[in-house]
Design a protein around this motif. Structure first.
Motif, short mmCIF file in Angstrom:
data_model
loop_
_atom_site.label_atom_id
_atom_site.label_comp_id
_atom_site.label_asym_id
_atom_site.label_seq_id
_atom_site.Cartn_x
_atom_site.Cartn_y
_atom_site.Cartn_z
N SER A 173 0.84 -1.20 0.00
CA SER A 173 0.00 0.00 0.00
C SER A 173 0.87 1.25 0.00
CB SER A 173 -0.92 0.01 1.22
OG SER A 173 -1.47 1.30 1.43
N SER A 174 0.73 2.08 -1.03
CA SER A 174 1.51 3.31 -1.10
C SER A 174 1.14 4.28 0.01
CB SER A 174 1.31 3.98 -2.46
OG SER A 174 -0.07 4.25 -2.70
N GLU A 175 -0.13 4.32 0.40
CA GLU A 175 -0.56 5.19 1.48
C GLU A 175 0.00 4.73 2.82
OE1 GLU A 175 -2.38 8.17 1.39
OE2 GLU A 175 -1.78 7.94 -0.70
N GLN A 176 0.04 3.43 3.03
CA GLN A 176 0.64 2.92 4.26
C GLN A 176 2.12 3.26 4.31
OE1 GLN A 176 -0.27 -1.30 4.34
NE2 GLN A 176 -2.05 -0.96 5.65
N ALA A 177 2.82 3.07 3.20
CA ALA A 177 4.26 3.35 3.16
C ALA A 177 4.53 4.82 3.43
CB ALA A 177 4.83 2.93 1.80
N LYS A 178 3.71 5.68 2.86
CA LYS A 178 3.88 7.12 3.05
C LYS A 178 3.68 7.50 4.52
CE LYS A 178 1.63 9.48 0.06
NZ LYS A 178 0.50 10.15 -0.62
N LYS A 179 2.63 6.97 5.13
CA LYS A 179 2.35 7.28 6.53
C LYS A 179 3.40 6.69 7.44
CE LYS A 179 -0.47 9.11 9.58
NZ LYS A 179 -0.81 10.54 9.58
N ALA A 180 3.85 5.48 7.14
CA ALA A 180 4.87 4.83 7.96
C ALA A 180 6.17 5.62 7.92
CB ALA A 180 5.10 3.40 7.47
N GLU A 181 6.52 6.12 6.76
CA GLU A 181 7.75 6.93 6.64
C GLU A 181 7.62 8.21 7.44
OE1 GLU A 181 10.61 8.91 3.16
OE2 GLU A 181 8.75 7.86 2.62
N GLU A 182 6.44 8.81 7.40
CA GLU A 182 6.19 10.06 8.13
C GLU A 182 6.30 9.84 9.64
OE1 GLU A 182 2.14 12.42 9.32
OE2 GLU A 182 2.36 11.83 7.21
N LEU A 183 5.75 8.73 10.13
CA LEU A 183 5.72 8.47 11.57
C LEU A 183 7.00 7.85 12.10
CD1 LEU A 183 2.08 7.02 11.89
CD2 LEU A 183 2.85 9.32 12.51
N GLY A 184 7.79 7.27 11.22
CA GLY A 184 8.97 6.54 11.66
C GLY A 184 10.27 7.28 11.55
N GLN A 185 10.23 8.60 11.35
CA GLN A 185 11.46 9.37 11.24
C GLN A 185 12.27 9.28 12.52
OE1 GLN A 185 10.53 13.38 10.01
NE2 GLN A 185 9.41 12.71 8.20
#
Length: 379
Positions: free
Chosen positions: A188-200
């Motif tokens: 999921s591209s949306e999951q990957a985007k959110k995960a990257e945002e939250l996992g900095q």
């Protein structure tokens, strides 16, 4: 207007499960369109689901309704034609072929992070919580993570693989609480985007990729709520990958919904509206596919906890609907409500299961005891 044969048959079936049409109980149904009877008798779950979305019937307690229907095995007493077609499609076609790998991500997990943020816990975990000792969703989900990571015996500095990482909540928790480095994969591209945002600023690397493209070796592997998208034609390949990627002394935990019978596909309504190309594995299918590739160390079942999790999601969904309805229409509301509560009833009826299965590659020597406590590790 006299009753049709379809109406008589369905009323009789429902009565055998303690359900009345226009009865006084919250699990009784109110039929608003007489076409409902034929549609359910001839189309089974697809018919009852679509007719609910279309507003042809109402029920004040959908979870209780489905619990009673499934405990009475009424699903086996209406048309099985759609199930036969689904199984035939699963036999003839690899519905989870790599060319279809990203379909479920696009159609289900990408429908809106706003929906999932409103419905899920603070870690955004879209899988069954562990309610032993918990009295709220956040606690149940953290219990689940600690249960998994204690079973895996995570230690600081370990290299860990998360297959089907979702929005990265489990990976972040493992990195923060256990000091490990995590690679997560999602379709999921949306999951990957959110995960990257939250996992900095955390040692978490989330990649948009199919599990069949995973390479490298890891101390530990886990997969939470992703195996339902693998498909029986690909189970052996999945376990070949986990076996190849796991170090000789490593551990792999599979957290998955399970079916009490072997089949080749999911039901038509779920495939059409919720999880395209998905299917639930049976215990036989898992053990057959993993044989010779992994050694099974533990099998833990706690399916009723998924009923509690789905009910908690439904409460959150209803609470946030006044805001969500700006982006989603009434038919989506009825579809999503039906999805959550019918699934809750199914888990409560033990029509479907929830399993955590712990594997090694070569077998653990010596004494090894797996705790069922979320905050306790026994080795």
């Amino acid at each position: 207007m006299p009753e049709t044969l379809y109406e008589k048959k369905l009323k009789s079936l429902l009565a055998s499960a303690g359900i009345q049409v226009n009865g006084p109980n919250p699990w009784d149904i109110r039929v608003l369109d007489p076409r409902f009877y034929k549609r359910v008798i001839t189309e089974s779950h697809l018919g009852i689901g679509e007719s609910y979305m279309d507003g042809w019937w109402e029920c004040d307690a959908l979870e209780d309704f489905f619990y009673k229907v499934l405990r009475a095995k009424l699903d086996k007493k209406v048309s099985q034609f759609t199930r036969v077609l689904s199984n035939l499609a699963g036999i003839l076609i690899n519905l989870q072929h790599p060319s279809r790998a990203f379909h479920v991500g696009e159609t289900h997990y990408n429908i809106g992070n706003d929906l999932y943020e409103a419905m899920l816990d603070k870690h955004m975990l879209y899988s069954c919580g562990y309610w032993k000792g918990a009295d709220n969703l956040d606690q149940a989900q953290e219990n689940k993570l600690r249960l998994i990571f204690n079973k895996l015996q995570l230690e600081p500095g370990m290299k860990v693989l998360d297959i089907g990482c979702g929005w990265g909540g489990a990976a972040r928790f493992a990195a923060e609480q256990y000091g490990v480095r995590v690679t997560g994969v999602t379709v999921s591209s949306e999951q990957a985007k959110k995960a990257e945002e939250l996992g900095q600023n955390l040692p978490v690397d989330v990649r948009l990729m199919d599990y069949r493209d995973i390479q490298g070796t890891y101390d530990r592997i886990y997969s939470i709520g992703m195996f339902e998208h693998v498909g029986v034609k690909n189970y052996q390949q999945f376990f070949e990958i986990t076996s190849q990627c796991l170090k000789d002394d490593g551990l792999f935990l599979l957290h998955t919904i399970g079916s009490k019978r072997s089949s080749m596909n999911t039901d038509k309504w779920t495939h059409k509206y919720i999880f395209p190309n998905s299917m639930l594995p049976s215990a036989k299918q898992i053990t057959t596919a993993s044989e010779g590739l992994h050694v099974m160390e533990d099998w833990h079942a706690f399916g009723n906890d998924y009923c509690k999790t789905l009910k908690a999601w439904h409460i959150n969904f209803e609470h946030h609907w006044p805001d969500l309805k700006r982006a989603y229409d009434e038919r989506f509301y009825r579809m999503w409500r039906y999805y959550l509560l019918s699934a809750a009833g199914s888990f409560r009826a033990r029509n479907v299961q929830l399993w955590q299965i712990l594997f090694s590659n070569n077998g653990i020597t010596g004494d090894f005891y797996v705790s069922r406590e979320a905050g306790e590790l026994i080795v």
